[in-house]
Design an enzyme around this catalytic site. Structure first.
Site, PDB file in Angstrom:
ATOM      1  N   HIS A  66       0.846  -1.204   0.000  1.00 20.81           N
ATOM      2  CA  HIS A  66       0.000   0.000   0.000  1.00 20.81           C
ATOM      3  C   HIS A  66       0.880   1.253   0.000  1.00 20.81           C
ATOM      4  O   HIS A  66       0.596   2.225  -0.684  1.00 20.81           O
ATOM      5  CB  HIS A  66      -0.878   0.044   1.254  1.00 20.81           C
ATOM      6  N   LEU A 122       3.089  -9.297  -0.705  1.00 20.10           N
ATOM      7  CA  LEU A 122       2.560  -8.640   0.495  1.00 20.10           C
ATOM      8  C   LEU A 122       1.037  -8.603   0.430  1.00 20.10           C
ATOM      9  O   LEU A 122       0.451  -8.349  -0.617  1.00 20.10           O
ATOM     10  CB  LEU A 122       3.105  -7.212   0.610  1.00 20.10           C
TER      11      LEU A 122
END
Ligand code: PAF
Length: 285
Positions: A37, A192
């Site tokens: 992110h 991830l």
């Protein structure tokens, strides 16, 4: 950095930005933020005058109540990270602020030209309706110039491109550009994901077999057919105790339909590692 929790406050901020001629970059997230992110947010900060990050665990895209309940949430930690990397606003509404009771219980209908009938769409009926319901609302509320999405959710990204390019929203969100951002992996290769937080240390170690197998399949593809590579990936991962492949499909990157050539192909996988559902993908071209 300011945290906004209501649609009205968000729209006021957006109106001021627009009046001042500032460009807006939006990064939609469900929180439990990680370096993947962060890479999206850093890019949005660099490309735009103002970066808005939404943190909202969208109930309408979960078809499994337990999955929704267990989805990791930590707004304080998320806000600290976002402030460190330069986001300007965090939009963190409650489900009640985001949706009326009726909207929460009605399935949003959208024509995805079949992109939602395969892989994740087949396994999680209604999932992409919920994704588009929330993403289109976020676009409406934030009026972004650019919106950033990770390629780990490749099918989601294809559907969002479709929604923006081919729907009536093309008029509404005319100038909006969707920015595809590459998968971020741990040094070990593990993609991830917020769901990695739910893996024990042992499970995390076991999960490495997923990316390792996908990378190995790039070599296998040099001397084997699509069918053979697909099956070998499934068999290799299923042979690891505690891993169970839900699907592995090598499809065309544009249509998401099965393909028998590696040209423009991507392999998309979902694997259960114990109780945790992990997704990943690899491009063959
Ligand atoms: O990819 C996600 O985290 C979510 O599907 C999104 C795009 C934020 C919509 O809730």
């Amino acid at each position: 950095m300011q945290i906004i929790t209501t649609k009205t406050d968000l729209q006021q901020v957006v109106a001021t930005c627009k009046k001042e001629g500032k460009t807006i970059g939006l990064v939609p997230t469900m929180g439990a933020l990680h370096a993947g992110h962060a890479s999206l947010v850093k890019r949005a900060v660099k490309d735009n005058d103002v970066c808005i990050v939404s943190v909202f665990v969208n109930p309408t895209q979960f078809n499994n109540k337990e999955d929704l309940a267990k989805y990791p949430r930590n707004i304080e930690r998320d806000a600290n990270l976002l402030s460190e990397i330069g986001a300007h606003y965090v939009f963190a509404p409650t489900p009640e602020e985001m949706y009326s009771a009726e909207e929460m219980n009605t399935t949003f209908q959208f024509d995805f030209a079949g992109l939602d009938k395969v892989m994740e769409g087949k396994m999680r009926p209604g999932h992409f309706n919920g994704v588009v319901q929330v993403v289109s609302r976020l676009f409406y509320l934030t009026q972004p110039d650019k919106a950033y999405f990770g390629e780990k959710d490749f099918q989601q990204l294809a559907i969002i491109h479709h929604m923006v390019e081919r729907s009536s929203m093309a008029g509404t969100f005319g100038k909006l550009q969707i920015i595809d951002c590459p998968i971020v992996r741990e040094e070990s290769g593990l993609a991830l994901s917020s769901r990695n937080e739910r893996l024990s240390a042992d499970e995390k170690q076991t999960a490495l077999a997923i990316s390792k197998t996908l990378f190995a399949s790039l070599e296998w593809a040099k001397n084997a057919s699509v069918q053979e590579v697909q099956q070998r990936v499934i068999d290799t991962i299923n042979a690891v105790p505690s891993l169970e492949v839900e699907y592995y499909e090598i499809v065309d990157q544009t249509t998401l339909l099965p393909t028998d050539t590696f040209a423009n192909a991507i392999g998309c996988i979902t694997v259960y590692c114990g109780p945790v559902r992990l997704i990943d993908n690899i491009k063959y071209a």
